[in-house]
Design a protein around this motif. Structure first.
Motif, PDB file in Angstrom:
ATOM      1  N   HIS A 122       0.805  -1.221   0.000  1.00  0.00           N
ATOM      2  CA  HIS A 122       0.000   0.000   0.000  1.00  0.00           C
ATOM      3  C   HIS A 122       0.840   1.275   0.000  1.00  0.00           C
ATOM      4  N   TRP A 123       2.130   1.103  -0.178  1.00  0.00           N
ATOM      5  CA  TRP A 123       2.973   2.282  -0.363  1.00  0.00           C
ATOM      6  C   TRP A 123       3.124   2.514  -1.868  1.00  0.00           C
ATOM      7  N   TYR A 124       2.746   3.697  -2.305  1.00  0.00           N
ATOM      8  CA  TYR A 124       2.693   3.988  -3.745  1.00  0.00           C
ATOM      9  C   TYR A 124       3.845   4.851  -4.230  1.00  0.00           C
ATOM     10  N   GLY A 125       4.862   4.987  -3.423  1.00  0.00           N
ATOM     11  CA  GLY A 125       6.055   5.695  -3.890  1.00  0.00           C
ATOM     12  C   GLY A 125       6.162   7.120  -3.404  1.00  0.00           C
ATOM     13  N   GLU A 126       5.168   7.606  -2.648  1.00  0.00           N
ATOM     14  CA  GLU A 126       5.302   8.974  -2.140  1.00  0.00           C
ATOM     15  C   GLU A 126       6.468   9.027  -1.154  1.00  0.00           C
ATOM     16  N   LEU A 127       7.185  10.145  -1.198  1.00  0.00           N
ATOM     17  CA  LEU A 127       8.405  10.303  -0.401  1.00  0.00           C
ATOM     18  C   LEU A 127       8.442  11.667   0.257  1.00  0.00           C
ATOM     19  N   PRO A 128       9.019  11.795   1.474  1.00  0.00           N
ATOM     20  CA  PRO A 128       9.598  10.700   2.247  1.00  0.00           C
ATOM     21  C   PRO A 128       8.514   9.779   2.819  1.00  0.00           C
ATOM     22  N   ARG A 129       8.895   8.535   3.035  1.00  0.00           N
ATOM     23  CA  ARG A 129       8.014   7.535   3.632  1.00  0.00           C
ATOM     24  C   ARG A 129       8.798   6.863   4.757  1.00  0.00           C
TER      25      ARG A 129
ATOM     26  N   TRP B 266      -6.172  13.945   0.844  1.00  0.00           N
ATOM     27  CA  TRP B 266      -4.881  13.332   1.175  1.00  0.00           C
ATOM     28  C   TRP B 266      -3.988  14.423   1.737  1.00  0.00           C
ATOM     29  N   GLN B 267      -3.776  14.380   3.051  1.00  0.00           N
ATOM     30  CA  GLN B 267      -2.955  15.396   3.689  1.00  0.00           C
ATOM     31  C   GLN B 267      -1.566  14.850   3.908  1.00  0.00           C
ATOM     32  N   VAL B 268      -0.619  15.355   3.131  1.00  0.00           N
ATOM     33  CA  VAL B 268       0.727  14.794   3.191  1.00  0.00           C
ATOM     34  C   VAL B 268       1.733  15.841   2.730  1.00  0.00           C
ATOM     35  N   ASP B 269       2.811  15.963   3.498  1.00  0.00           N
ATOM     36  CA  ASP B 269       3.907  16.855   3.105  1.00  0.00           C
ATOM     37  C   ASP B 269       4.976  15.977   2.470  1.00  0.00           C
ATOM     38  N   ALA B 270       4.688  15.576   1.226  1.00  0.00           N
ATOM     39  CA  ALA B 270       5.563  14.613   0.547  1.00  0.00           C
ATOM     40  C   ALA B 270       5.440  14.800  -0.954  1.00  0.00           C
ATOM     41  N   CYS B 271       6.302  14.109  -1.686  1.00  0.00           N
ATOM     42  CA  CYS B 271       6.214  14.086  -3.144  1.00  0.00           C
ATOM     43  C   CYS B 271       5.498  12.811  -3.566  1.00  0.00           C
ATOM     44  N   PRO B 272       4.267  12.905  -4.054  1.00  0.00           N
ATOM     45  CA  PRO B 272       3.584  11.686  -4.488  1.00  0.00           C
ATOM     46  C   PRO B 272       4.170  11.091  -5.772  1.00  0.00           C
ATOM     47  N   ALA B 305      -5.258   8.865   0.577  1.00  0.00           N
ATOM     48  CA  ALA B 305      -5.771   9.293   1.876  1.00  0.00           C
ATOM     49  C   ALA B 305      -6.298   8.080   2.641  1.00  0.00           C
ATOM     50  N   PRO B 306      -6.318   8.163   3.974  1.00  0.00           N
ATOM     51  CA  PRO B 306      -6.804   7.005   4.747  1.00  0.00           C
ATOM     52  C   PRO B 306      -8.221   6.582   4.351  1.00  0.00           C
ATOM     53  N   GLU B 307      -9.097   7.547   4.104  1.00  0.00           N
ATOM     54  CA  GLU B 307     -10.487   7.203   3.789  1.00  0.00           C
ATOM     55  C   GLU B 307     -10.695   6.908   2.305  1.00  0.00           C
ATOM     56  N   ARG B 308     -10.063   7.690   1.466  1.00  0.00           N
ATOM     57  CA  ARG B 308     -10.240   7.532   0.011  1.00  0.00           C
ATOM     58  C   ARG B 308      -8.864   7.365  -0.635  1.00  0.00           C
ATOM     59  N   HIS B 309      -8.586   6.138  -1.078  1.00  0.00           N
ATOM     60  CA  HIS B 309      -7.271   5.888  -1.660  1.00  0.00           C
ATOM     61  C   HIS B 309      -7.388   4.992  -2.883  1.00  0.00           C
ATOM     62  N   GLY B 310      -6.402   5.113  -3.759  1.00  0.00           N
ATOM     63  CA  GLY B 310      -6.382   4.330  -4.992  1.00  0.00           C
ATOM     64  C   GLY B 310      -6.602   5.219  -6.202  1.00  0.00           C
ATOM     65  N   LEU B 311      -7.102   4.601  -7.276  1.00  0.00           N
ATOM     66  CA  LEU B 311      -7.325   5.320  -8.526  1.00  0.00           C
ATOM     67  C   LEU B 311      -8.786   5.757  -8.615  1.00  0.00           C
ATOM     68  N   PHE B 312      -8.988   6.924  -9.225  1.00  0.00           N
ATOM     69  CA  PHE B 312     -10.341   7.470  -9.362  1.00  0.00           C
ATOM     70  C   PHE B 312     -10.575   7.993 -10.773  1.00  0.00           C
ATOM     71  N   TYR B 313     -11.819   7.819 -11.236  1.00  0.00           N
ATOM     72  CA  TYR B 313     -12.262   8.372 -12.521  1.00  0.00           C
ATOM     73  C   TYR B 313     -13.404   9.343 -12.245  1.00  0.00           C
ATOM     74  N   LYS B 314     -13.406  10.427 -12.998  1.00  0.00           N
ATOM     75  CA  LYS B 314     -14.492  11.393 -12.876  1.00  0.00           C
ATOM     76  C   LYS B 314     -14.781  12.000 -14.241  1.00  0.00           C
ATOM     77  N   ARG B 315     -16.064  12.208 -14.518  1.00  0.00           N
ATOM     78  CA  ARG B 315     -16.437  12.896 -15.751  1.00  0.00           C
ATOM     79  C   ARG B 315     -17.097  14.224 -15.386  1.00  0.00           C
ATOM     80  N   MET B 316     -16.771  15.232 -16.140  1.00  0.00           N
ATOM     81  CA  MET B 316     -17.380  16.533 -15.892  1.00  0.00           C
ATOM     82  C   MET B 316     -17.384  17.342 -17.195  1.00  0.00           C
ATOM     83  N   SER B 317     -18.131  18.432 -17.173  1.00  0.00           N
ATOM     84  CA  SER B 317     -18.115  19.366 -18.292  1.00  0.00           C
ATOM     85  C   SER B 317     -17.365  20.614 -17.871  1.00  0.00           C
TER      86      SER B 317
END
Lengths: 166, 432
Positions: A122-129, B266-272, B305-317
């Motif tokens: 469940h780690w997707y590569g975000e860093l730092p981890r 997703w609250q994170v001080d990181a490089c996704p 994010a802890p509650e919503r994670h993974g891949l998402f699709y959305k359609r909009m105009s």
């Protein structure tokens, strides 16, 4: 005066480059994660994953370098997720952040995603981890920069308690 | 035909474009590490590709400080000789989130952009070159960012409209540097934009579209039916919430208000290191009058994010156009994001392509032994989806997957360490 400055500068760079070449970056392979758990059995530690291509990682390493200067007995293991071509850059960052004496690894030739998966699917590569292991090796994952307080909380309130592992 | 039979069939047909059998694959893999060998697409870490109006497949990649371009008239089975873009070598970013780009205009001009990293960490300039003679020669590269401070101008996105206007957007840290000089803090980077109306000879004054963006995810850009660009990127909301934002240009120089399009928190001080993708479709066949008035934006992204994670699709105009009878477009128009992919298999790096009522999604998963590309397809504008199917597998490392359109035939582009550059037609997976 100028001459002295020049000599000191040359001496600094000479020591710096010697320190860089002497630093050992151990290879982090698929089995290494399990090996570390075994090596540090009964011991609390933090596994810190970072990259040279990650601006927040530099802040993170700077903080951890200062923290370990205050608490040299607290264990951390550093793993750069970069390839070997960035070895010099990795060494420079670790030296400037005072981490050159720590346990240091670099991702091996195995694809990065495969190594990440071996640590945590469940780690997707975000860093730092970071992964915080208490003495019973209960694991807590942290994405993003840690804080001094977070480190204190972990080492003082969690890991240093001599609780029996369930 | 069983699932496994289909997979085996694919493994057979998805031969590498520049190698024919296993022993050659192995030997070429070794050659990739030999600096004396000529630049090979097979060894490229992060190529980009597109089809032109004649059905030729154009590919750009980097090697040894040079960009190379070549084309194929047989969907990647064979290629023309490669042409060098930049005669003077320079550093070129070429990895998953930041790679050289290639687009072609309706008029057949070739446009390229890339990032050249500078001496300091996390810095770079956005570079650009074009060809007016079918890729035989390329213009001397120019720098698109009009701020030349030693700071970040990276993660470029490139698009061209039907009139041949070239649009660029990228993540820029000039404002962050200015703040630092004043002793102030600055969250992330900024989204900057420019365009060229003279075929790439020059670019307009750079314009900031948004402050405080995430700083190391790819930026997505597509052209709407009014020939103006739409841009999608990962933004920073509040203190450190990494959700996505979209902006539509009202004309070449004025942007509408940016709108937040993901709410995963997703609250994170990181490089996704994990940017979004965008495709815009126009309804043609069998569309209602209401549908024909609008274009549809198809968005995909990743969050953790802890509650919503993974891949998402959305359609909009277009969020700036009031749709009075949005119910006609179904629930998706109300802003719901649909999860897809297997979170337990590291589902990642999605791409999306839409054409009329059809929508294709591809993404990568890791099954513990091998990388897979999965496909999911909708023939009703994203309202309902067929079950996902594995369409390609590789045992070693692999690049992000991408979707390409050749005159309404859709292809997967996938660069893998073991097999090299691969193109796979998707037609057989999407028939009812």
């Amino acid at each position: 005066m100028k001459k002295n400055t020049l000599v000191l500068t040359l001496l600094f760079f000479s020591l710096f480059s010697h320190s860089l070449s002497a630093m050992e970056l151990k290879s982090f392979a698929k089995h290494t994660y399990q090996q570390l758990l075994s090596d540090y059995h009964d011991q609390a530690f933090i596994l810190v994953l970072w990259s040279v291509d990650c601006p927040p990682c530099y802040d993170e390493l700077t903080l951890l370098g200062k923290y370990l200067s205050h608490y040299p007995d607290r264990k951390m293991i550093f793993v750069a997720t970069d390839s070997r071509q960035y070895e010099n850059e990795i060494k420079k960052m670790l030296t400037t952040t005072l981490l050159e004496e720590q346990s240091i690894y670099i991702f091996s030739d195995v694809p990065e995603q495969h190594l990440r998966y071996a640590i945590d699917p469940h780690w997707y590569g975000e860093l730092p981890r970071s992964y915080l292991f208490d003495a019973c090796h209960n694991r807590k994952a942290v994405s993003g920069k840690m804080t001094w307080k977070m480190l204190d909380d972990f080492y003082v309130h969690t890991s240093l308690k001599q609780e029996k592992c369930q | 035909m069983t699932y496994y039979a289909i997979v085996l069939l694919l493994l057979f047909f998805m031969l590498p474009a520049e190698a024919g059998h296993k022993s050659m694959v192995q030997s070429q893999s070794q050659l990739c590490h030999d600096p004396q060998q000529p630049a090979s697409l097979r060894c490229a870490p992060a190529p980009s590709a597109t089809f032109d109006k004649q059905g030729r497949l154009w590919v750009v990649w980097s090697s040894g400080g040079h960009l190379y371009v070549k084309f194929s008239v047989d969907q990647g089975k064979t290629f023309s000789a490669a042409h060098v873009v930049n005669s003077v070598p320079e550093a070129i970013s070429a990895h998953g989130e930041n790679r050289p780009k290639i687009v072609l205009s309706e008029q057949g001009k070739i446009y390229l952009s890339w990032t050249t990293p500078l001496a300091k960490r996390y810095t770079g300039n956005v570079r650009f070159s074009y060809s007016n003679d079918n890729g035989l020669t390329f213009s001397t590269p120019i720098t698109v960012n009009d701020n030349l401070d030693m700071t970040g101008h990276r993660f470029d996105a490139l698009a061209v409209n039907k009139q041949g206007t070239v649009f660029m957007a990228w993540l820029d840290k000039r404002d962050r540097l200015q703040a630092k000089r004043k002793g102030e803090s600055y969250k992330g980077a900024a989204l900057y934009y420019s365009l060229s109306t003279d075929g790439g000879h020059s670019f307009a004054k750079n314009q900031r579209l948004m402050s405080h963006t995430c700083e190391c995810c790819r930026v997505a850009m597509a052209i709407d039916k009014d020939n103006l660009p739409v841009i999608l990127w990962r933004n920073i909301y509040d203190v450190n919430t990494r959700d996505h934002s979209l902006i539509k240009l009202r004309d070449n120089h004025r942007a509408s208000k940016a709108v937040r399009v993901s709410f995963d928190n997703w609250q994170v001080d990181a490089c996704p290191h994990h940017g979004p993708a965008l495709s815009i479709s126009q309804m043609i066949d069998g569309a209602s009058e209401q549908e024909k008035k609008h274009s549809f934006y198809h968005l995909v992204w990743f969050n953790n994010a802890p509650e919503r994670h993974g891949l998402f699709y959305k359609r909009m105009s277009d969020p700036n156009v009031l749709i009075s009878d949005s119910k006609e477009f179904g629930e998706l128009e109300n802003g719901l994001a649909i999860p897809f992919g297997d979170y337990n298999k590291n589902a990642s790096h999605p791409d999306v392509l839409s054409l009329d009522h059809q929508v294709w999604l591809v993404w990568k998963e890791f099954n513990g032994e091998a990388d897979e590309v999965k496909l999911q397809y909708s023939d009703d504008n994203g309202e309902t989806w067929q079950a996902s199917v594995v369409i390609a597998i590789t045992k070693k490392g692999s690049d992000h997957p991408f979707l390409l359109n050749d005159k309404n035939m859709i292809y997967l582009q996938w660069q893998t360490e073991a097999e090299g550059f691969r193109i796979l037609p998707l037609k057989s997976y999407t028939q009812n």
